[in-house]
Design a protein around this motif. Structure first.
Motif, PDB file in Angstrom:
ATOM      1  N   LEU A  66      11.709   4.593  -0.300  1.00 32.22           N
ATOM      2  CA  LEU A  66      10.352   4.845   0.180  1.00 32.22           C
ATOM      3  C   LEU A  66      10.383   5.594   1.499  1.00 32.22           C
ATOM      4  N   ALA A  67       9.470   6.540   1.650  1.00 28.42           N
ATOM      5  CA  ALA A  67       9.328   7.296   2.894  1.00 28.42           C
ATOM      6  C   ALA A  67       7.842   7.494   3.155  1.00 28.42           C
ATOM      7  N   VAL A  68       7.532   7.893   4.388  1.00 30.06           N
ATOM      8  CA  VAL A  68       6.130   8.106   4.765  1.00 30.06           C
ATOM      9  C   VAL A  68       5.532   9.208   3.905  1.00 30.06           C
ATOM     10  N   GLY A  69       4.380   8.953   3.307  1.00 34.64           N
ATOM     11  CA  GLY A  69       3.713   9.927   2.457  1.00 34.64           C
ATOM     12  C   GLY A  69       3.961   9.728   0.986  1.00 34.64           C
ATOM     13  N   ASP A  70       4.949   8.872   0.595  1.00 37.38           N
ATOM     14  CA  ASP A  70       5.206   8.621  -0.828  1.00 37.38           C
ATOM     15  C   ASP A  70       4.028   7.864  -1.440  1.00 37.38           C
ATOM     16  N   ILE A  71       3.811   8.039  -2.716  1.00 39.23           N
ATOM     17  CA  ILE A  71       2.761   7.351  -3.448  1.00 39.23           C
ATOM     18  C   ILE A  71       3.425   6.339  -4.389  1.00 39.23           C
ATOM     19  N   LEU A  72       2.984   5.091  -4.281  1.00 43.93           N
ATOM     20  CA  LEU A  72       3.540   4.032  -5.111  1.00 43.93           C
ATOM     21  C   LEU A  72       2.478   3.641  -6.132  1.00 43.93           C
ATOM     22  N   PRO A  73       2.628   4.034  -7.404  1.00 49.41           N
ATOM     23  CA  PRO A  73       1.602   3.722  -8.427  1.00 49.41           C
ATOM     24  C   PRO A  73       1.563   2.215  -8.711  1.00 49.41           C
ATOM     25  N   LEU A  74       0.365   1.689  -8.855  1.00 50.00           N
ATOM     26  CA  LEU A  74       0.153   0.276  -9.170  1.00 50.00           C
ATOM     27  C   LEU A  74      -0.387   0.154 -10.584  1.00 50.00           C
ATOM     28  N   GLY A  75      -0.196  -1.008 -11.202  1.00 52.93           N
ATOM     29  CA  GLY A  75      -0.669  -1.255 -12.557  1.00 52.93           C
ATOM     30  C   GLY A  75      -2.126  -1.685 -12.612  1.00 52.93           C
ATOM     31  N   HIS A  76      -2.807  -1.577 -11.492  1.00 54.35           N
ATOM     32  CA  HIS A  76      -4.202  -2.019 -11.429  1.00 54.35           C
ATOM     33  C   HIS A  76      -5.123  -0.814 -11.635  1.00 54.35           C
ATOM     34  N   ARG A  77      -6.012  -0.901 -12.645  1.00 54.06           N
ATOM     35  CA  ARG A  77      -6.906   0.219 -12.914  1.00 54.06           C
ATOM     36  C   ARG A  77      -7.956   0.334 -11.808  1.00 54.06           C
ATOM     37  N   VAL A  78      -8.508   1.532 -11.633  1.00 59.15           N
ATOM     38  CA  VAL A  78      -9.426   1.818 -10.536  1.00 59.15           C
ATOM     39  C   VAL A  78     -10.691   0.974 -10.651  1.00 59.15           C
ATOM     40  N   HIS A  79     -11.236   0.838 -11.850  1.00 62.02           N
ATOM     41  CA  HIS A  79     -12.502   0.115 -12.033  1.00 62.02           C
ATOM     42  C   HIS A  79     -12.300  -1.369 -12.364  1.00 62.02           C
ATOM     43  N   GLN A  80     -11.045  -1.839 -12.339  1.00 62.34           N
ATOM     44  CA  GLN A  80     -10.777  -3.246 -12.651  1.00 62.34           C
ATOM     45  C   GLN A  80     -11.007  -4.101 -11.403  1.00 62.34           C
ATOM     46  N   PRO A  81     -11.732  -5.214 -11.503  1.00 63.99           N
ATOM     47  CA  PRO A  81     -11.947  -6.070 -10.329  1.00 63.99           C
ATOM     48  C   PRO A  81     -10.626  -6.650  -9.812  1.00 63.99           C
ATOM     49  N   PHE A  82     -10.625  -6.961  -8.532  1.00 65.33           N
ATOM     50  CA  PHE A  82      -9.440  -7.569  -7.932  1.00 65.33           C
ATOM     51  C   PHE A  82      -9.388  -9.063  -8.280  1.00 65.33           C
ATOM     52  N   ASP A  83      -8.179  -9.613  -8.234  1.00 66.59           N
ATOM     53  CA  ASP A  83      -8.034 -11.063  -8.397  1.00 66.59           C
ATOM     54  C   ASP A  83      -8.460 -11.756  -7.109  1.00 66.59           C
ATOM     55  N   LEU A  84      -9.237 -12.810  -7.226  1.00 61.71           N
ATOM     56  CA  LEU A  84      -9.669 -13.605  -6.086  1.00 61.71           C
ATOM     57  C   LEU A  84      -8.760 -14.828  -5.989  1.00 61.71           C
ATOM     58  N   LEU A  85      -8.003 -14.895  -4.914  1.00 63.61           N
ATOM     59  CA  LEU A  85      -7.028 -15.970  -4.717  1.00 63.61           C
ATOM     60  C   LEU A  85      -7.502 -16.885  -3.588  1.00 63.61           C
ATOM     61  N   ALA A  86      -7.414 -18.185  -3.800  1.00 66.01           N
ATOM     62  CA  ALA A  86      -7.691 -19.195  -2.774  1.00 66.01           C
ATOM     63  C   ALA A  86      -6.471 -20.084  -2.671  1.00 66.01           C
ATOM     64  N   GLY A  87      -5.797 -20.004  -1.520  1.00 62.95           N
ATOM     65  CA  GLY A  87      -4.565 -20.780  -1.381  1.00 62.95           C
ATOM     66  C   GLY A  87      -3.521 -20.375  -2.378  1.00 62.95           C
ATOM     67  N   ASN A  88      -3.410 -19.062  -2.676  1.00 66.10           N
ATOM     68  CA  ASN A  88      -2.438 -18.506  -3.619  1.00 66.10           C
ATOM     69  C   ASN A  88      -2.706 -18.927  -5.072  1.00 66.10           C
TER      70      ASN A  88
END
Length: 308
Positions: A261-283
């Motif tokens: 990894l270096a500054v400016g690199d893009i790390l693709p994630l498996g999370h879709r753009v319109h998919q809601p985030f997971d809500l975590l409480a105490g992990n």
């Protein structure tokens, strides 16, 4: 058939008489009609308070008699007044103190010979090697009362809210069996100290009526009814703070990709753009939420909730 003969008590181990005598000597006497045991948490609170009093009392004695004094805390226990007096010398000094609004009396006890040595030093004279156990003269009693009044101030400071009633010196007794500070069966909380003044060392004690302290320690507090224990537990858990996070779905990445990894690199994630985030409480996942803002701060808009 053979006969079995018992060995003498000197052979093959101690005899039954010796075993019974050893057990009787090792086991303390306990009267179940008068339970006088402090709870461990209460004893610890009192130990800390009386340790503070010991330091304060030693500082006060040093300032008054102009000799280096050290007061050390030894132990604290709850016992009947009769048992407390039984452990005192026949001739000693017992300063009786009256709390406000009650007939119970507190006691500050120490040898009369040590008190006379304090008086000698307060008057500018070195203390003799041996001093008698006798009653005080009027001047000596006045000086001892002055010392005890300041010791009571230190006691109030050290015990704090545990001792809400003010104590004041009422009289001084010199025979422990006839002091009559309390009924024989009245419970006292007694603290024992060692008082070292110069090269002299003696034992001292402070006895307070248990009724003055147990209420503040929670001894008389009525237990909560058990029928609503589930509701009480839920109400208590409802006030516990927990960390709340918005998290993306996890993605698998090779270790080499992380190392490169270096500054400016893009790390693709498996999370879709319109998919809601997971809500975590105490992990723990408790639902999903979308990112938003409120009053200029990042916020989460709850989309779904789930029970685990």
């Amino acid at each position: 058939m053979g006969t079995v003969t018992s060995l003498p008590s000197g052979l093959g181990g101690p005899g039954p008489e010796r075993i019974a005598a050893a057990a009787q000597a090792a086991a303390p006497v306990y009267d179940f009609r008068r339970p006088t045991t402090l709870a461990r948490e209460h004893a610890r609170i009192l130990e800390l308070a009386f340790e503070t009093f010991a330091r304060q009392w030693g500082t006060q004695l040093t300032a008054k008699i102009r000799v280096m004094c050290q007061v050390g805390f030894v132990s604290v226990q709850m016992q009947a007044y009769d048992d407390y007096v039984a452990g005192l010398p026949a001739l000693t000094t017992m300063v009786l103190c009256e709390p406000e609004g009650t007939e119970a009396r507190a006691v500050i006890q120490f040898p009369a010979s040590e008190a006379l040595s304090w008086v000698c030093r307060m008057l500018g004279s070195p203390a003799p090697g041996t001093l008698p156990e006798r009653a005080f003269t009027r001047i000596e009693a006045t000086l001892i009362r002055s010392l005890m009044n300041e010791a009571l101030e230190d006691l109030h400071y050290s015990l704090g809210t545990l001792l809400p009633r003010r104590l004041q010196v009422s009289s001084i007794a010199h025979q422990s069996q006839f002091a009559q500070a309390a009924d024989k069966s009245q419970l006292l909380i007694t603290a024992w100290f060692t008082v070292r003044v110069g090269e002299r060392s003696a034992s001292a004690s402070v006895a307070l009526p248990a009724e003055l302290l147990l209420e503040q320690l929670g001894e008389n507090r009525e237990p909560e009814p058990g029928g609503n224990s589930e509701a009480l537990l839920a109400a208590s858990l409802g006030t516990v703070p927990v960390d709340v996070q918005l998290a993306t779905a996890p993605s698998a990445v090779r270790p080499q990709a992380i190392l490169d990894l270096a500054v400016g690199d893009i790390l693709p994630l498996g999370h879709r753009v319109h998919q809601p985030f997971d809500l975590l409480a105490g992990n723990h996942r408790v639902g999903t939420a979308a990112a938003g803002s409120r009053s200029g701060r990042a916020a989460a808009v709850i989309v779904t909730t789930q029970e685990s």
